[in-house]
Design an enzyme around this catalytic site. Structure first.
Site, mmCIF file in Angstrom:
data_model
loop_
_atom_site.group_PDB
_atom_site.id
_atom_site.type_symbol
_atom_site.label_atom_id
_atom_site.label_comp_id
_atom_site.label_asym_id
_atom_site.label_seq_id
_atom_site.Cartn_x
_atom_site.Cartn_y
_atom_site.Cartn_z
ATOM 1 N N ASP A 172 -6.043 5.825 -1.620
ATOM 2 C CA ASP A 172 -6.753 6.671 -2.584
ATOM 3 C C ASP A 172 -7.569 5.790 -3.534
ATOM 4 O O ASP A 172 -7.492 4.568 -3.489
ATOM 5 C CB ASP A 172 -5.765 7.563 -3.352
ATOM 6 N N HIS A 476 -4.187 5.326 6.699
ATOM 7 C CA HIS A 476 -4.566 6.324 5.685
ATOM 8 C C HIS A 476 -5.267 5.562 4.568
ATOM 9 O O HIS A 476 -4.636 5.067 3.638
ATOM 10 C CB HIS A 476 -3.315 7.049 5.171
ATOM 11 N N ASP A 521 0.504 5.605 13.851
ATOM 12 C CA ASP A 521 -0.815 5.088 13.490
ATOM 13 C C ASP A 521 -1.792 6.256 13.451
ATOM 14 O O ASP A 521 -2.623 6.416 14.336
ATOM 15 C CB ASP A 521 -1.244 4.025 14.515
ATOM 16 N N GLU A 530 -0.236 4.408 5.243
ATOM 17 C CA GLU A 530 -1.178 4.133 4.154
ATOM 18 C C GLU A 530 -1.114 2.639 3.843
ATOM 19 O O GLU A 530 -0.134 1.978 4.174
ATOM 20 C CB GLU A 530 -0.828 4.958 2.906
HETATM 21 O O1 9MR Z 1 4.658 3.553 -2.939
HETATM 22 C C1 9MR Z 1 4.959 4.793 -3.523
HETATM 23 C C2 9MR Z 1 6.301 5.258 -3.000
HETATM 24 O O2 9MR Z 1 7.322 4.391 -3.448
HETATM 25 C C3 9MR Z 1 6.569 6.686 -3.457
HETATM 26 O O3 9MR Z 1 7.746 7.144 -2.833
HETATM 27 C C4 9MR Z 1 5.387 7.583 -3.085
HETATM 28 C C5 9MR Z 1 5.564 9.025 -3.524
HETATM 29 O O4 9MR Z 1 5.585 9.147 -4.889
HETATM 30 O O5 9MR Z 1 4.197 7.074 -3.675
HETATM 31 C C6 9MR Z 1 3.862 5.793 -3.211
HETATM 32 O O6 9MR Z 1 2.708 5.361 -3.866
HETATM 33 C C7 9MR Z 1 1.487 6.026 -3.596
HETATM 34 C C8 9MR Z 1 0.917 6.447 -4.922
HETATM 35 O O7 9MR Z 1 1.713 7.444 -5.490
HETATM 36 C C9 9MR Z 1 -0.537 6.896 -4.830
HETATM 37 N N1 9MR Z 1 -1.346 5.949 -4.143
HETATM 38 C C10 9MR Z 1 -0.842 5.637 -2.822
HETATM 39 C C11 9MR Z 1 0.537 5.038 -2.924
HETATM 40 C C12 9MR Z 1 1.048 4.558 -1.568
HETATM 41 O O8 9MR Z 1 1.339 5.588 -0.702
#
Ligand code: 9MR
Length: 558
Positions: A172, A476, A521, A530
């Site tokens: 994102d 992602h 993937d 991601e």
């Molecule tokens: O890395 C984060 C993971 O530990 C959490 O469980 C998850 C859900 O809250 O979010 C991950 O972080 C994401 C973040 O919230 C937004 N940008 C992408 C991050 C990686 O997926």
């Protein structure tokens, strides 16, 4: 349409059957392959001229609860010279070419750090630096609105601030202080622990050949953004700079949604204080003015955190992007206090740090950062207490490696969202243990963690885009999806296997639900595929640290 050629010819059949480091092996390092068990048998290693170099027996069959079926390791550490070899397991019908060199992770360390450049917000990436991945500037972040949750008397809701630069967090386009903190600390720690190697890293970024080593120039791009996230009036730090909702799968320059600075939080302020304090001592020899600014801002953020020790992030109703929320804030406090102590020498910071009720020191993750302070204290201040806790952690990791053929420290509980980040940070802790003790077992255990991330795993995947023989093609990651290049942006580590399936609503069933295989993937597999800066940073640390040791700046174990 621009096309980037795949670097290697893939022998799909062999790749599916053998788990091994797809970036190569270190001549002086441990060398293992893993195959599914089909009975005990012998193997043979041939040189490129076809001569037998050594032979041996496969290891015992081991079942790993995270995997399906049993596997055997093939240990060919008998090879100690650089060169091309073929490993044959006649009764399995396997002949595998492998490359052995002094330190196979050098290019990887550059690619991983360059990955941060590719994540830069607010600037155009020019072709001379980005090649096929050149793109226009997006998210200038020069007009960021103070969100209602962040409103103060001097900055009421809707006040416009400027907070450009920084790295996009992940797939994102938002920028989160907490995740920036741990990522910056990890990258700056590469510089602190491996300065000679770090200075040789040539990243071909716009600042190259300037006054700062490339690594420090890259990190400064994010530090500059972080500094804009502090309210100068009270020292508190905003938790994130974000849209209200995630952007569509489009290029940065197409994103026009309003950007907000959301809520000051305790965690954000301590992450900021810790990393600014660390930065102040590292940038001092290059830029004393910047270093002074860093330490002053660190102090102000720390004071705000001490005065507001219980302000966990609470997602406002109208905001839907990442939370990075955490209720346990004493570890953040302790980490910040230790970094401030190291940089200022003021005992009050040490006293505060030592009286923090931190509880469990696990492997570092964004919400559990106590061990980051311990690593700094053990390495910078020879602190025995920190050292003992870290070695205790490292010993647990070592012990776990004997339980599976892959020799990884991962347990079932470690296969969470971002499990690859967990694996990489386990490797970092092991490498720190080696730096503290010179015990080769820790160094080799850290090689096993690196091997896992680059192909020695049940999925036979190198989890870093554009590296190895079989790596993610559909991460992602908005830029990789929206640009005109078929290949994904290189040098980015994907989150990895995660049976949690938090993406179930958007993404088809994964091929397997076994913890170490629960990966797909797929563009919409944001819970397993991601990319994120906090996962790339520790694997960059591993690549740089292992390169330093195996390049032999000092002999192993001495
Ligand atoms: O890395 C984060 C993971 O530990 C959490 O469980 C998850 C859900 O809250 O979010 C991950 O972080 C994401 C973040 O919230 C937004 N940008 C992408 C991050 C990686 O997926």
């Amino acid at each position: 349409m621009k096309v980037v050629e795949k670097q290697h010819q893939v022998n799909a059949e062999i790749l599916d059957r053998v788990g091994f480091s797809q970036v190569g092996f270190a001549a002086q390092g441990p060398k293992i392959l893993v195959v599914q068990d089909a009975g005990a048998t012998s193997f043979c290693v041939y040189s490129s001229l076809g001569c037998v170099v050594c032979n041996g027996e496969l290891g015992e069959a081991k079942c790993w609860e995270a995997d399906t079926g049993a596997s055997r390791a093939l240990d060919f550490s008998c090879v100690t010279q650089a060169g091309e070899y073929v490993i044959e397991i006649p009764s399995y019908g396997i002949r595998l070419p492998v490359r052995v060199e002094q330190a196979p992770w050098v290019d990887l360390s550059v690619a991983l750090l360059k990955g941060f450049y590719f994540q830069r917000a607010s600037m155009e990436l020019k072709e001379e630096h980005a090649g096929a991945f050149a793109r226009q500037a997006g998210h200038p972040d020069s007009s960021v609105l103070i969100h209602a949750s962040a409103a103060s008397e001097s900055r009421p809701e809707g006040t416009v601030i400027s907070a450009p630069k920084g790295w996009y967090d992940a797939g994102d386009y938002n920028k989160y202080m907490v995740n920036s903190g741990i990522s910056v600390w990890t990258l700056l720690s590469i510089y602190e622990n491996f300065p000679a190697y770090a200075k040789t890293l040539a990243l071909n970024i716009p600042e190259s050949r300037g006054p700062l080593p490339d690594l420090l120039a890259e990190v400064k791009w994010n530090l500059d953004w972080m500094q804009c996230m502090q309210d100068p009036l009270d020292g508190g730090v905003y938790h994130k700079l974000t849209n209200l909702r995630f952007d569509a799968m489009v290029m940065p320059e197409e994103c026009k949604n309003a950007r907000y600075a959301v809520m000051k939080s305790t965690a954000a302020s301590f992450h900021f204080a810790a990393t600014m304090a660390q930065a102040s001592r590292i940038y001092q020899p290059f830029d004393a003015v910047f270093a002074t600014q860093c330490i002053q801002m660190a102090r102000q953020a720390f004071v705000w955190g001490m005065e507001n020790p219980q302000r966990p992030y609470r997602q406002p109703e109208d905001v839907r992007t990442g939370r990075y929320d955490d209720e346990q804030l004493e570890d953040e406090l302790q980490w910040a206090a230790f970094e401030l102590f190291i940089s200022t020498g003021e005992e009050e910071f040490e006293r505060i740090a030592r009286s923090a009720q931190t509880g469990d020191y696990g492997i570092p993750v964004w919400q559990r950062v106590g061990s980051l302070g311990l690593i700094s204290m053990a390495l910078r201040r020879n602190d025995l207490w920190s050292r003992n806790i870290l070695l205790g952690l490292a010993d647990q990791l070592l012990e776990r490696q004997s339980r599976n053929a892959y020799r990884v420290s991962m347990t079932m509980e470690d296969f969470v969202w971002g499990s690859n980040g967990m694996a990489a940070n386990q490797g970092v802790v092991l490498l720190v243990a080696y730096q503290l003790t010179n015990k080769v077992a820790y160094l080799e255990a850290s090689v096993h963690m690196m091997d896992y991330l680059v192909g020695c795993n049940p999925l036979r995947m190198c989890f870093i885009t554009g590296q190895g023989l079989q790596s993610p093609l559909h991460p992602h990651h908005r830029i990789s999806e929206a640009d005109a290049v078929i290949a994904p942006v290189p040098g980015l580590l994907v989150g990895g296997p995660n049976p949690g399936r938090q993406d179930a609503r958007n993404c088809p069933e994964y091929p397997s639900s076994a913890p170490a295989l629960a990966y797909q993937d797929h563009l919409f597999s944001y819970a397993s595929n991601e990319i994120a800066i906090n996962w790339s940073a520790p694997v960059a640390y591993l690549a740089a640290g292992l390169s330093t040791y195996y390049l032999g700046n000092k002999s192993i174990g001495s």
